[in-house]
Design a protein around this motif. Structure first.
Motif, PDB file in Angstrom:
ATOM      1  N   LEU A 130      15.990 116.046 -22.942  1.00  0.00           N
ATOM      2  CA  LEU A 130      16.106 115.026 -23.973  1.00  0.00           C
ATOM      3  C   LEU A 130      14.905 114.106 -23.955  1.00  0.00           C
ATOM      4  CD1 LEU A 130      19.846 113.963 -23.580  1.00  0.00           C
ATOM      5  CD2 LEU A 130      18.867 115.607 -25.161  1.00  0.00           C
ATOM      6  N   ILE A 135      15.558 116.164 -28.936  1.00  0.00           N
ATOM      7  CA  ILE A 135      15.183 116.900 -27.733  1.00  0.00           C
ATOM      8  C   ILE A 135      13.667 116.996 -27.642  1.00  0.00           C
ATOM      9  CG2 ILE A 135      17.310 118.247 -27.631  1.00  0.00           C
ATOM     10  CD1 ILE A 135      15.563 120.650 -28.620  1.00  0.00           C
ATOM     11  N   ASP A 193      22.453 124.982 -31.697  1.00  0.00           N
ATOM     12  CA  ASP A 193      21.943 123.655 -31.346  1.00  0.00           C
ATOM     13  C   ASP A 193      22.959 122.600 -31.779  1.00  0.00           C
ATOM     14  OD1 ASP A 193      19.353 123.463 -33.985  1.00  0.00           O
ATOM     15  OD2 ASP A 193      21.448 124.014 -34.061  1.00  0.00           O
ATOM     16  N   ASP A 194      23.337 122.596 -33.022  1.00  0.00           N
ATOM     17  CA  ASP A 194      24.256 121.586 -33.513  1.00  0.00           C
ATOM     18  C   ASP A 194      25.727 121.893 -33.259  1.00  0.00           C
ATOM     19  OD1 ASP A 194      25.582 120.215 -36.394  1.00  0.00           O
ATOM     20  OD2 ASP A 194      24.425 119.027 -34.963  1.00  0.00           O
ATOM     21  N   PRO A 222      21.990 113.220 -46.111  1.00  0.00           N
ATOM     22  CA  PRO A 222      23.090 113.732 -45.288  1.00  0.00           C
ATOM     23  C   PRO A 222      24.291 112.780 -45.310  1.00  0.00           C
ATOM     24  CG  PRO A 222      21.086 113.399 -43.975  1.00  0.00           C
ATOM     25  CD  PRO A 222      20.824 112.835 -45.314  1.00  0.00           C
ATOM     26  N   LYS A 223      25.477 113.355 -45.141  1.00  0.00           N
ATOM     27  CA  LYS A 223      26.692 112.547 -45.067  1.00  0.00           C
ATOM     28  C   LYS A 223      26.920 112.093 -43.626  1.00  0.00           C
ATOM     29  CE  LYS A 223      29.412 114.266 -48.964  1.00  0.00           C
ATOM     30  NZ  LYS A 223      28.970 115.448 -49.723  1.00  0.00           N
ATOM     31  N   VAL A 224      26.388 112.890 -42.701  1.00  0.00           N
ATOM     32  CA  VAL A 224      26.563 112.569 -41.288  1.00  0.00           C
ATOM     33  C   VAL A 224      25.189 112.358 -40.671  1.00  0.00           C
ATOM     34  CG1 VAL A 224      27.514 113.333 -39.075  1.00  0.00           C
ATOM     35  CG2 VAL A 224      28.637 113.999 -41.206  1.00  0.00           C
ATOM     36  N   GLU A 225      25.047 111.231 -40.000  1.00  0.00           N
ATOM     37  CA  GLU A 225      23.756 110.864 -39.423  1.00  0.00           C
ATOM     38  C   GLU A 225      23.800 111.029 -37.916  1.00  0.00           C
ATOM     39  OE1 GLU A 225      23.187 106.873 -41.072  1.00  0.00           O
ATOM     40  OE2 GLU A 225      21.403 106.811 -39.792  1.00  0.00           O
ATOM     41  N   LEU A 226      22.764 111.637 -37.365  1.00  0.00           N
ATOM     42  CA  LEU A 226      22.688 111.747 -35.913  1.00  0.00           C
ATOM     43  C   LEU A 226      21.957 110.512 -35.400  1.00  0.00           C
ATOM     44  CD1 LEU A 226      22.824 113.257 -33.233  1.00  0.00           C
ATOM     45  CD2 LEU A 226      20.764 114.485 -33.882  1.00  0.00           C
ATOM     46  N   LEU A 227      22.636 109.669 -34.663  1.00  0.00           N
ATOM     47  CA  LEU A 227      22.020 108.411 -34.224  1.00  0.00           C
ATOM     48  C   LEU A 227      21.238 108.556 -32.931  1.00  0.00           C
ATOM     49  CD1 LEU A 227      24.861 105.872 -35.061  1.00  0.00           C
ATOM     50  CD2 LEU A 227      22.831 106.446 -36.396  1.00  0.00           C
ATOM     51  N   LYS A 228      21.817 109.268 -31.974  1.00  0.00           N
ATOM     52  CA  LYS A 228      21.092 109.461 -30.715  1.00  0.00           C
ATOM     53  C   LYS A 228      21.714 110.585 -29.909  1.00  0.00           C
ATOM     54  CE  LYS A 228      23.682 106.115 -28.021  1.00  0.00           C
ATOM     55  NZ  LYS A 228      23.941 104.756 -27.917  1.00  0.00           N
ATOM     56  N   LEU A 229      20.926 111.034 -28.932  1.00  0.00           N
ATOM     57  CA  LEU A 229      21.392 112.064 -28.013  1.00  0.00           C
ATOM     58  C   LEU A 229      21.382 111.496 -26.607  1.00  0.00           C
ATOM     59  CD1 LEU A 229      19.546 115.379 -29.006  1.00  0.00           C
ATOM     60  CD2 LEU A 229      21.878 114.722 -29.516  1.00  0.00           C
ATOM     61  N   GLU A 230      22.457 111.759 -25.881  1.00  0.00           N
ATOM     62  CA  GLU A 230      22.512 111.283 -24.494  1.00  0.00           C
ATOM     63  C   GLU A 230      22.861 112.442 -23.587  1.00  0.00           C
ATOM     64  OE1 GLU A 230      24.374 106.882 -24.654  1.00  0.00           O
ATOM     65  OE2 GLU A 230      25.474 108.414 -25.746  1.00  0.00           O
ATOM     66  N   ALA A 231      22.518 112.272 -22.306  1.00  0.00           N
ATOM     67  CA  ALA A 231      22.884 113.313 -21.352  1.00  0.00           C
ATOM     68  C   ALA A 231      24.392 113.242 -21.104  1.00  0.00           C
ATOM     69  CB  ALA A 231      22.134 113.101 -20.049  1.00  0.00           C
ATOM     70  N   TYR A 252      24.098 121.380 -28.353  1.00  0.00           N
ATOM     71  CA  TYR A 252      23.323 122.235 -27.441  1.00  0.00           C
ATOM     72  C   TYR A 252      24.206 122.772 -26.324  1.00  0.00           C
ATOM     73  CZ  TYR A 252      19.232 120.409 -29.834  1.00  0.00           C
ATOM     74  OH  TYR A 252      18.313 120.071 -30.793  1.00  0.00           O
ATOM     75  N   ILE A 303      25.096 114.923 -25.569  1.00  0.00           N
ATOM     76  CA  ILE A 303      26.179 114.350 -26.362  1.00  0.00           C
ATOM     77  C   ILE A 303      25.533 113.589 -27.505  1.00  0.00           C
ATOM     78  CG2 ILE A 303      28.232 112.886 -26.354  1.00  0.00           C
ATOM     79  CD1 ILE A 303      28.493 115.159 -24.379  1.00  0.00           C
ATOM     80  N   SER A 310      25.618 111.102 -30.870  1.00  0.00           N
ATOM     81  CA  SER A 310      26.375 110.050 -31.539  1.00  0.00           C
ATOM     82  C   SER A 310      26.211 110.290 -33.026  1.00  0.00           C
ATOM     83  CB  SER A 310      25.840 108.675 -31.161  1.00  0.00           C
ATOM     84  OG  SER A 310      26.106 108.428 -29.816  1.00  0.00           O
ATOM     85  N   LYS A 335      27.309 109.410 -37.019  1.00  0.00           N
ATOM     86  CA  LYS A 335      27.882 108.389 -37.896  1.00  0.00           C
ATOM     87  C   LYS A 335      28.188 109.049 -39.231  1.00  0.00           C
ATOM     88  CE  LYS A 335      26.952 103.721 -39.597  1.00  0.00           C
ATOM     89  NZ  LYS A 335      26.240 103.680 -40.888  1.00  0.00           N
TER      90      LYS A 335
END
Lengths: 252, 323
Positions: A19, A26, A120-121, A214-223, B133, B138, B140, B142
């Motif tokens: 990440l 990524i 991936d998604d 997009p209707k759905v937004e990817l805000l962030k990726l966390e481990a 993945y 994980i 997030s 919206k």
């Protein structure tokens, strides 16, 4: 028959995912990109159907210009021509489906084959959304696809919780491929050579006349939370002791 | 306005997975202040209604029609859209089983909703967290639309316990339309064992089991523990076990108290399906097998020796303890 297959460009699923520090995505340095494995299976199925019933296989990708690599892979396998709907924008499953509606309205395929999910998604939505927008039937998680002689119906076996379900759909329809539908062929060297000169049309997503927000937004990726490290035990007695006294998971 | 939980029926019963969706609905309800309803679709389903009434829903909404006897996405999605419109529901929620995964996106398109799949956490009414993945990250997510659809990862939410509520039942007279698809049949995997996704104990076999016949060695151990039996992709691809035994990113996601992996190397995609198990035991001849990285207890040995011996010894303990 005209068979339309979608291919998504995804990071190699065998590679370890790193990440970015800021969680915005990524780290793609040194990452190899491939055709989504489920889409490869869909391409293979398209090729088999063309071989059996005649017609052409059209491959569609949506994304940045690098996606032409994945289209060429499908062309090398034997697809006839490709279409890239080019955009640098972030897309969600819904935007993908709505863009595909436009492509399908133009191409008028008899059947659309897609992978059931992108590795991936992992959303597993695009095929179903597309079917809904078109008002077509959908047959997801297909492990067997048989088209009738008159090319009007398809019998599909689906992998579901509880076993294998058989349905019959009228064409045109959306079918999403599951793992065991087939084993994709490798592109042959002559295939790779031929792929270079097969037609590949590029259109810009922004010029399709639809809203690609997009209707759905990817805000962030966390481990994900890490598991505590484990131990190797030498004896079965030791294992039982641990399960019983330490982990306390024995049901008796 | 409300939250609509889609009940999943199987053979005239409400599948336990619906209870996980009810818990998620309760959490969403707390965060948004909206009540939840439970929708039951099927044919001759009076028997299911009683179970649904005990789940503290505002209403149990029933559409009982012969056309709904066998689930078909096209027919069901249409009916659900009508319920959503009629009742002014803002959220549609179900567990991400093959039923939920097949159905919910179609519903989302019909009702103009964005959808988040396989969520593991409800942050608030718009924000959700979900694995991507193959669970290596994980995300997030919206959802920016007024109406929202979510499928939940069953094992991430506890199954709601039936209480002593007596929710009002409303039978809706919605006429389903079937178009373009016919249900032909189901080749069912028959088993006396608990369902994989619900089991507290799971024993899985992989390539190391080597044959369909050999899977039998897991059975006695499974009987002892009251376990479900799962498998890696390799074992299913080889035709040794049915498709719905596959544990993994694109198969079943399980999170039992105890997961024993026998002869499974531990591919990323398999781990994605079981890494939230409370305790993981790995049995593999290969000390380099990646499965040992997620296992709490690993034993580097031949499973054909370990499993029978483990079975025998645990059998003795069970007897001693009057189990």
């Amino acid at each position: 028959m005209k068979i339309l297959v979608t291919v998504k460009r995804v990071p190699d699923p065998e590679a370890r995912v790193k990440l970015k520090e800021d969680g915005s995505g990524i780290d793609t340095t040194n990452v190899k990109f491939v055709v989504n494995p489920f889409d490869e299976i869909a391409v293979e199925e398209g090729l088999r159907k063309k071989e059996k019933h005649g017609g052409e296989v059209v491959v569609v990708a949506i994304g940045p210009s690098e996606c032409t690599e994945q289209i060429r892979t499908a062309l090398a396998m034997g697809a006839d021509r490709g279409i890239l709907v080019e955009t640098e924008k972030a897309l969600d499953s819904d935007t993908i489906a709505r863009i595909l509606v436009k492509v399908i309205q133009e191409e008028e395929p008899d059947i659309v084959l897609m992978g059931k999910q992108a590795v991936d998604d992992d959303s597993n939505q695009a095929g179903q959304l597309l079917a809904a927008y078109l008002g077509w039937p959908q047959a997801t998680f297909a492990s067997k696809v048989d088209i009738s002689e008159d090319l009007k119906k398809v019998t599909i076996v689906r992998e579901v919780d509880g076993g294998l379900e058989t349905v019959e759909v009228e064409l045109p329809a959306i079918i999403t491929a599951d793992l065991r539908l087939n084993e994709p062929r490798y592109a042959s060297l002559p295939g790779i050579m031929k792929a270079r000169s097969k037609p590949l049309k590029i259109v810009k997503a922004e010029e399709l006349g639809i809203d690609i927000t997009p209707k759905v937004e990817l805000l962030k990726l966390e481990a994900p939370p890490e598991r505590k490290g484990g131990i190797i035990v030498k004896e079965i007695d030791e294992l039982i002791e641990k399960l019983d006294k330490e982990a306390k998971v024995l049901p008796f | 306005m409300g939250i609509l939980v889609i009940g999943e029926l199987r053979k005239g019963d409400l599948r336990k997975v619906t209870l996980n969706a009810v818990t998620a609905a309760k959490i969403l309800s707390e965060k948004t202040g909206l009540p939840y309803d439970i929708a039951l679709l099927g044919s001759s389903i009076d028997g299911v209604i009683d179970a649904a009434k005990k789940l503290e829903a505002r209403n149990v909404l029933v559409v009982d029609k012969p056309e709904l006897e066998n689930y078909l996405a096209e027919t069901y999605a249409d009916v659900i859209k009508k319920i959503v419109d009629e009742k002014g529901e803002k959220y549609v929620i179900a567990t991400a089983t093959t039923f939920g995964k097949d159905l919910l996106p179609r519903v989302a398109a019909f009702i103009g909703a964005g959808m988040a799949s396989d969520i593991i956490e409800i942050v608030d009414g718009e924000n959700f967290r979900r694995p991507v993945y193959a669970g290596s990250a994980i995300a997030s997510a919206k959802i920016n639309t007024e109406r929202k659809v979510i499928s939940i990862r069953g094992v991430a939410f506890e199954a709601a316990s039936p209480g002593d509520s007596d929710s009002p039942v409303e039978k809706l007279d919605i006429q389903p339309e079937t178009k373009g698809k016919i249900y032909v049949g189901l080749e069912e995997t028959k088993s006396e064992r608990p369902e994989l996704t619900e089991a507290q104990y799971v024993i899985s076999g992989g390539r190391g089991i080597k044959s369909a016949e050999n899977f039998k060695i897991l059975e006695e151990l499974a009987d002892l523990l009251g376990a479900a039996i799962g498998a890696s992709r390799a074992a299913v691809d080889a035709g040794w076990v049915p498709n719905d035994w596959q544990v993994g990113q694109t198969g079943k996601i399980v999170a039992p108290q105890l997961y024993i992996a026998a002869g499974i190397s531990g591919a990323i995609q398999h781990i994605a399906g079981m890494k939230d198990s409370k305790v993981i035991v790995a049995i593999n001849k290969d000390p380099e097998a990646p499965i040992f990285q997620v296992a709490d207890y690993g034993i580097v040995a031949d499973l054909f020796k370990v499993v029978p011996e483990l079975t025998e010894k645990l059998g003795k303990i069970k007897q001693e303890r009057g189990g």
